[in-house]
Enzyme design. Structure first.
Site, PDB file in Angstrom:
ATOM      1  N   SER A 147       0.809  -1.216   0.000  1.00  0.00           N
ATOM      2  CA  SER A 147       0.000   0.000   0.000  1.00  0.00           C
ATOM      3  C   SER A 147       0.841   1.265   0.000  1.00  0.00           C
ATOM      4  CB  SER A 147      -0.939   0.006   1.213  1.00  0.00           C
ATOM      5  OG  SER A 147      -0.191  -0.011   2.422  1.00  0.00           O
ATOM      6  N   SER A 204      15.127  -7.660   3.031  1.00  0.00           N
ATOM      7  CA  SER A 204      15.879  -7.559   4.277  1.00  0.00           C
ATOM      8  C   SER A 204      16.287  -6.095   4.462  1.00  0.00           C
ATOM      9  CB  SER A 204      17.087  -8.498   4.236  1.00  0.00           C
ATOM     10  OG  SER A 204      17.827  -8.436   5.427  1.00  0.00           O
ATOM     11  N   TYR A 211      15.199  -4.701  15.526  1.00  0.00           N
ATOM     12  CA  TYR A 211      15.003  -4.694  14.075  1.00  0.00           C
ATOM     13  C   TYR A 211      16.090  -5.526  13.389  1.00  0.00           C
ATOM     14  CZ  TYR A 211      14.563  -2.859   9.319  1.00  0.00           C
ATOM     15  OH  TYR A 211      14.421  -2.738   7.953  1.00  0.00           O
ATOM     16  N   LYS A 250      15.822  -9.017  11.052  1.00  0.00           N
ATOM     17  CA  LYS A 250      16.359  -9.124   9.689  1.00  0.00           C
ATOM     18  C   LYS A 250      17.494 -10.151   9.619  1.00  0.00           C
ATOM     19  CE  LYS A 250      13.656  -6.139   7.694  1.00  0.00           C
ATOM     20  NZ  LYS A 250      12.658  -6.579   6.685  1.00  0.00           N
TER      21      LYS A 250
END
Length: 269
Positions: A14, A129, A143, A147
């Site tokens: 989106s 990634s 975070y 990843k």
């Protein structure tokens, strides 16, 4: 010869990178399906409802693509967000939520499509990634963990699929001009010694990732993904951005103390 049109499912389409990839692949002639938790109906391609944190939602989304197309050629795992905080500012619930979306959400989608790709003996999984998937940057511990987990699972899967006709590609971008900075999540509690440093870093990242900022045009990444899914021999990893390339190279060849000094210099900028 023109590349045959592929059926492509892009999660988180989106806005940001997902939107850029969906648009680019649509213009290249591929049959694109985007996803969002609250899909709009005004996109030039079908938008499907998807919550990557739900097994039922993931399976229903993939099922709708199969009902319409009878096959699926490419899954692009892009849905995710960034929690930025020092590790000492990170609650367990913050870390769990980050892992649930960025890692388990991508894993959930891979598990939903792999039986289909196996039956077809063809297909491509592209996992978005980050430079944080290769380098544990300060104030991005949760975070980076999400990843790094995605990278490890993707690499293992690529080896497991060797000789099957199925492919896996990781995209490792530096800061992209997607506006993601306005959506960074930050800690509910501030560490007295680290909070101010984290806020300075977030301000820099907000500027880099702003739509008019100093980051990389998302179209650069979208083109790289388009070339990868059309390639007969796509690479496992694609690094986007000169800074990301230099950091990854430095981590490989610098001594640990030299690389730590480099990260400290970058964090102080």
């Amino acid at each position: 010869m023109p590349t045959p049109s592929k059926i492509v499912l892009v999660t988180g389409a989106s806005s940001g990178l997902g939107l850029a990839m969906a648009r680019h692949l649509h213009l290249r002639g591929h049959r694109v399906y985007g996803t969002s938790r609250a899909p709009r109906e005004d996109a030039p391609w079908p938008m499907l409802e998807l919550d990557v944190c739900s097994d039922d939602s993931a399976n229903a989304c993939v099922g709708r693509v199969l009902e319409r197309e009878g096959r699926l050629d490419v899954l692009i795992n892009n849905a995710g967000y960034a929690f930025l905080g020092a590790l000492e500012e990170t609650r367990l619930e913050d870390a769990r939520a980050q892992m649930e979306t960025n890692f388990f959400g991508a894993l959930r989608m891979m598990l939903a499509v792999l039986p289909i790709l196996r039956r077809q003996s063809s297909g491509h999984i592209v996992n978005v990634s980050s430079i944080s998937g290769a380098v544990g940057m300060p104030f991005a511990g949760a975070y980076a963990a999400s990843k790094h987990a995605l990278e490890g699972a993707s690499e293992a899967l690529a080896h497991e699929l060797h000789g099957s006709g199925l492919r896996v590609t990781l995209i490792e971008p530096d800061g992209m001009r997607t506006g993601i900075g306005a959506r960074f999540q930050q800690p509910a509690r501030e560490h007295p010694l680290l909070g101010a440093k984290r806020k300075r870093l977030v301000a820099v990242l907000e500027n880099v990732t702003a739509e008019g900022g100093d980051g990389i045009d998302p179209e650069v990444l979208a083109r790289a993904v388009g070339e990868a899914i059309e390639s007969a021999s796509p690479p496992l990893r694609i690094v986007i951005g000169e800074k990301a390339q230099k950091l990854i190279t430095a981590k490989r060849f610098f001594s640990e103390p030299a690389f730590a000094n480099l990260i400290a210099e970058l964090a102080a900028e």
